[in-house]
Design a protein around this motif. Structure first.
Motif, PDB file in Angstrom:
ATOM      1  N   LEU A  44      48.497 -33.058   0.624  1.00 54.59           N
ATOM      2  CA  LEU A  44      47.682 -34.231   0.294  1.00 54.59           C
ATOM      3  C   LEU A  44      48.351 -35.145  -0.727  1.00 54.59           C
ATOM      4  N   LYS A  45      49.372 -34.650  -1.398  1.00 48.96           N
ATOM      5  CA  LYS A  45      50.148 -35.509  -2.298  1.00 48.96           C
ATOM      6  C   LYS A  45      51.115 -36.375  -1.507  1.00 48.96           C
ATOM      7  N   ILE A  46      51.436 -35.921  -0.290  1.00 51.47           N
ATOM      8  CA  ILE A  46      52.383 -36.630   0.561  1.00 51.47           C
ATOM      9  C   ILE A  46      51.658 -37.523   1.570  1.00 51.47           C
ATOM     10  N   HIS A  47      50.587 -37.004   2.163  1.00 52.14           N
ATOM     11  CA  HIS A  47      49.870 -37.689   3.233  1.00 52.14           C
ATOM     12  C   HIS A  47      48.530 -38.228   2.749  1.00 52.14           C
ATOM     13  N   GLU A  48      48.120 -39.309   3.359  1.00 53.18           N
ATOM     14  CA  GLU A  48      46.792 -39.854   3.134  1.00 53.18           C
ATOM     15  C   GLU A  48      46.098 -39.939   4.489  1.00 53.18           C
ATOM     16  N   PRO A  49      45.515 -38.836   4.936  1.00 52.62           N
ATOM     17  CA  PRO A  49      44.936 -38.816   6.286  1.00 52.62           C
ATOM     18  C   PRO A  49      43.755 -39.768   6.407  1.00 52.62           C
ATOM     19  N   GLN A  50      43.730 -40.485   7.528  1.00 52.86           N
ATOM     20  CA  GLN A  50      42.610 -41.379   7.813  1.00 52.86           C
ATOM     21  C   GLN A  50      41.390 -40.568   8.265  1.00 52.86           C
ATOM     22  N   ASN A  51      41.654 -39.549   9.070  1.00 56.02           N
ATOM     23  CA  ASN A  51      40.594 -38.674   9.568  1.00 56.02           C
ATOM     24  C   ASN A  51      40.917 -37.269   9.064  1.00 56.02           C
ATOM     25  N   PHE A  52      40.322 -36.888   7.947  1.00 53.02           N
ATOM     26  CA  PHE A  52      40.668 -35.628   7.289  1.00 53.02           C
ATOM     27  C   PHE A  52      40.466 -34.426   8.203  1.00 53.02           C
ATOM     28  N   LYS A  53      39.352 -34.386   8.920  1.00 51.40           N
ATOM     29  CA  LYS A  53      39.044 -33.239   9.769  1.00 51.40           C
ATOM     30  C   LYS A  53      40.125 -33.062  10.842  1.00 51.40           C
ATOM     31  N   ALA A  54      40.464 -34.122  11.551  1.00 56.90           N
ATOM     32  CA  ALA A  54      41.487 -34.044  12.604  1.00 56.90           C
ATOM     33  C   ALA A  54      42.845 -33.685  12.004  1.00 56.90           C
ATOM     34  N   TRP A  55      43.166 -34.284  10.884  1.00 49.88           N
ATOM     35  CA  TRP A  55      44.446 -34.009  10.226  1.00 49.88           C
ATOM     36  C   TRP A  55      44.507 -32.545   9.787  1.00 49.88           C
ATOM     37  N   LEU A  56      43.428 -32.054   9.214  1.00 49.02           N
ATOM     38  CA  LEU A  56      43.378 -30.667   8.753  1.00 49.02           C
ATOM     39  C   LEU A  56      43.557 -29.697   9.916  1.00 49.02           C
ATOM     40  N   TYR A  57      42.882 -29.954  11.036  1.00 45.26           N
ATOM     41  CA  TYR A  57      43.030 -29.084  12.202  1.00 45.26           C
ATOM     42  C   TYR A  57      44.450 -29.117  12.737  1.00 45.26           C
ATOM     43  N   SER A  58      45.070 -30.287  12.698  1.00 48.20           N
ATOM     44  CA  SER A  58      46.454 -30.412  13.152  1.00 48.20           C
ATOM     45  C   SER A  58      47.392 -29.632  12.230  1.00 48.20           C
ATOM     46  N   VAL A  59      47.184 -29.749  10.932  1.00 46.82           N
ATOM     47  CA  VAL A  59      47.995 -29.000   9.964  1.00 46.82           C
ATOM     48  C   VAL A  59      47.792 -27.499  10.184  1.00 46.82           C
TER      49      VAL A  59
END
Length: 163
Positions: A44-59
């Motif tokens: 989260l220091k590197i990325h600023e996800p627009q859609n946290f839920k989708a980004w989290l699942y992808s991670v």
């Protein structure tokens, strides 16, 4: 960390279920959920996800795949499309070193724009916008490169499976 914990808490059960589908043991799934929490502090220091839920699942998916790849044999699909389908089903696949080598070889045969887009999307968990920023490609081109790259990977794997 406390604020991150509050943000992460609602997703823990869903992430546990997602990780359990990959590892098939509660212990591994629990450990992975905790590793993901620690990883988020850095990501989260590197990325600023627009859609946290989708980004989290992808991670989470990418983290699980990388952990599985480090162990052999591993449970993944025959292609990247199979990996997405695996999330929805309870069937797993055993992939040998030879099959993993074929996947790597097929990935290396893709045109550079498709290979870069697929690697950034699936292995690094970047969204279309982030890929466009990193590569300089138009967002519509990024989507096309990923779609065409997945199809080309699948075709290459099917051709090499019979070889």
């Amino acid at each position: 960390m406390e604020v991150l914990g509050q943000i992460y808490q609602p997703y823990m059960e869903v992430l546990f279920a997602r990780c359990y589908k990959f590892f098939r043991t509660e212990e591994d799934a629990r450990d992975t959920v905790m590793e993901l929490f620690e990883k988020l502090n850095v990501e989260l220091k590197i990325h600023e996800p627009q859609n946290f839920k989708a980004w989290l699942y992808s991670v989470a998916r990418n983290h699980c795949l990388m952990k599985l790849r480090q162990r052999m044999p591993i449970e993944i699909g025959k292609s990247l499309e199979d990996l997405e389908e695996k999330d929805e089903s309870d069937t797993g696949y055993r992939v040998s070193d030879v099959q993993l080598d074929r996947l790597t070889a097929c990935l290396n045969r893709l045109p550079d724009n498709q290979r870069r887009s697929i690697s950034l999307f699936y292995l690094e968990g970047k969204c279309y916008r982030e890929i466009a920023e990193v590569t300089g490609f138009d967002i519509s081109k990024v989507k096309s490169y990923i779609q065409n790259g997945k199809r080309n990977l699948k075709n290459c794997l099917e051709r090499n499976e019979n070889a």
